[in-house]
Scaffold this active site. Structure first.
Site, mmCIF file in Angstrom:
data_model
loop_
_atom_site.group_PDB
_atom_site.id
_atom_site.type_symbol
_atom_site.label_atom_id
_atom_site.label_comp_id
_atom_site.label_asym_id
_atom_site.label_seq_id
_atom_site.Cartn_x
_atom_site.Cartn_y
_atom_site.Cartn_z
ATOM 1 N N TRP A 26 0.704 -6.112 -12.844
ATOM 2 C CA TRP A 26 -0.060 -6.711 -13.938
ATOM 3 C C TRP A 26 -0.793 -5.530 -14.681
ATOM 4 O O TRP A 26 -1.312 -5.549 -15.666
ATOM 5 C CB TRP A 26 -1.206 -7.724 -13.598
ATOM 6 C CG TRP A 26 -2.190 -7.171 -12.772
ATOM 7 C CD1 TRP A 26 -3.243 -6.969 -13.071
ATOM 8 C CD2 TRP A 26 -2.165 -7.168 -11.270
ATOM 9 N NE1 TRP A 26 -4.476 -6.787 -12.083
ATOM 10 C CE2 TRP A 26 -3.591 -6.748 -10.926
ATOM 11 C CE3 TRP A 26 -1.353 -7.516 -10.374
ATOM 12 C CZ2 TRP A 26 -3.905 -6.739 -9.502
ATOM 13 C CZ3 TRP A 26 -1.534 -7.361 -9.085
ATOM 14 C CH2 TRP A 26 -2.801 -7.030 -8.651
ATOM 15 N N GLU B 93 0.749 -1.190 0.068
ATOM 16 C CA GLU B 93 -0.086 -0.012 0.069
ATOM 17 C C GLU B 93 0.905 1.183 0.142
ATOM 18 O O GLU B 93 0.368 2.132 -0.600
ATOM 19 C CB GLU B 93 -1.139 -0.066 1.324
ATOM 20 C CG GLU B 93 -2.032 -1.229 1.190
ATOM 21 C CD GLU B 93 -3.033 -1.173 -0.176
ATOM 22 O OE1 GLU B 93 -3.123 -0.219 -0.859
ATOM 23 O OE2 GLU B 93 -3.487 -2.294 -0.644
HETATM 24 ZN ZN LIG Z 1 -2.764 -2.804 -4.754
#
Ligand SMILES: [Zn+2]
Length: 447
Positions: free
Chosen positions: A266, A255
């Site tokens: 991705w 985070e």
């Molecule tokens: Zn994430």
């Protein structure tokens, strides 16, 4: 940028991430954050792509100069944790928070012991981000603090995977107002359970948005939303409430990566769970293409075939969804993006220290070495060619705390430094002269 030809596997661990309600587990709420940002700033993705390119071009342009100077900036970010609790279990004890900070430092500085698990093919791009964290020692009013606030609330849960809930960031809504987001990284810890879907969201963070040069931007970088939110069950090392995949505190590492501008490896996408067709990049060319988040430590996963120099999916990367046990690296270019954010967007957040890259650098007038490393009860420091200048040594632990008073080093000898008082583990030693015009900073290991 590498190009790709086809998807060879979109088999995703549905058994791991699918819920009986048909709703997918989102360990991270990045998609929800981006959706919310785009409601106010439709040009968000365009602006992000522009500054990514600018940051990486600048890095390439300046790389020759860096090799000459070997000087490197270190960035230290003050952190405040806001614990928002409705019951005693949610009022997470200090040791979990302290261990969470230590994990952030170990992972961002590539000092964690599991860096040895990075596959050899990825070692050349694995990177010390040169970003580190300290608990805030002064609150916004200038008073001393331990960097942790605790707020009891009548609100029982804060998760919403349909529409992002930011209420924990506001005292008026049962949460706790953040501290000046331009000066502190705020991390809220609360119960992110979704009332309908349960334990499906473990954290989310706001990337930098709305820098002054961004078009059509309405959300300033330092808005009250700025910061990181974590589910209390996955904070710290060996939190007994954490799912076995999330016991190493690496959700926070992921985070904070978003908070400093990083995307999922991705590249997200528009399909189910953000799957893509291998055409979607994360904007970083030293992370291989990947079509989907990873559910297990599957080193065989190679979801996209690159036309040249094909690589498997980098499941070691903190910006994947892979379990904590297989995450152990950021890449060099991810580090560039995060440093760019600190230099251009979150400009007042970190303090910067200029340091010489490693002890092998001999460009400075004085030759400074430290040995052996790893060490046991002492190590030696050799400072040659000091030209009358006094030299000193500080040893910092993984929380950025000085472990002992500053030691003056006798130059032109192998000066022994007693380390019997240190516990086994990783430390950072700084050797510097008066005025710090010459300084060496390096990772050291007590065994
Ligand atoms: Zn994430």
């Amino acid at each position: 940028m590498k190009s790709t030809i086809k998807i060879i596997s979109t088999v995703f661990l549905a058994g791991v991430f699918s819920l009986s309600q048909g709703q997918n587990l989102q360990p991270c709420g990045h998609d929800l954050v981006i959706k919310k940002i785009e409601e106010n700033n439709p040009a968000y993705r365009t602006n992000r792509d522009i500054w990514y390119n600018t940051a990486l071009q600048l890095f390439d342009k300046n790389s020759a100069q860096r090799r000459i100077n070997r000087d490197t900036l270190f960035y230290t970010i003050p952190v405040v944790f806001h614990v928002i609790y409705n019951n005693a279990q949610e009022n997470l004890a200090d040791p979990y928070i302290i261990s969470q900070l230590a994990t952030l430092n170990a992972c961002f500085r590539r000092l964690n012991s599991d860096t040895t698990k990075t596959r050899s093919r990825f070692m050349p791009v694995a990177s010390d981000t040169r970003i580190q964290f300290v608990l805030a020692s002064t609150d916004p009013s200038g008073n001393p603090t331990n960097g942790i606030t605790r707020t009891q609330t009548s609100v029982t849960e804060w998760g919403n995977i349909q529409q992002l809930n930011d209420n924990m960031k506001f005292t008026s809504k049962g949460g706790q107002d953040g501290w000046d987001p331009s000066k502190y990284m705020n991390i809220w810890i609360c119960d992110l359970r979704d009332p309908t879907y349960g334990e499906v969201l473990y954290g989310f963070a706001y990337p930098p948005d709305g820098a002054p040069n961004w078009q059509n931007s309405t959300q300033p970088v330092n808005s009250p939303f700025s910061g990181v939110v974590l589910h209390y069950k996955i904070v710290g090392i060996n939190n007994p409430l954490a799912n076995s995949n999330y016991k190493q505190g690496k959700t926070a590492v992921h985070e904070v990566g978003h908070y400093l501008g990083l995307r999922h490896i991705w590249g997200d996408g528009t399909g189910q769970s953000g799957f893509n067709n291998c055409a979607q990049s994360d904007g970083i060319d030293d992370t291989p293409f990947s079509s989907s988040p990873t559910g297990l430590c599957d080193t065989m996963k190679n979801s996209c075939i690159e036309q040249a120099n094909d690589q498997p999916d980098m499941i070691e990367n903190y910006m994947d969804y892979s379990p904590n046990t297989c995450q152990n690296m950021y890449t060099r270019k991810q580090s560039v993006i995060m440093q760019y954010v600190l230099n251009r967007f979150r400009t007042d957040l970190s303090t910067r220290t200029i340091a010489i890259d490693t002890v092998s650098d001999k460009e400075g007038p004085a030759a400074i070495t430290m040995f052996p490393n790893p060490f046991r009860n002492s190590f030696n420091i050799s400072v040659l060619n000091a030209k009358g200048s006094k030299f000193y040594c500080d040893i910092y632990d993984m929380l950025g705390r000085k472990t002992k008073k500053t030691i003056e080093i006798q130059t032109d000898i192998d000066y022994p430094v007693n380390t019997e008082y240190l516990a086994e583990g990783f430390y950072v030693v700084e050797i510097f002269n008066e005025g710090r015009s010459e300084m060496v900073r390096m990772k050291i290991i007590k065994q």
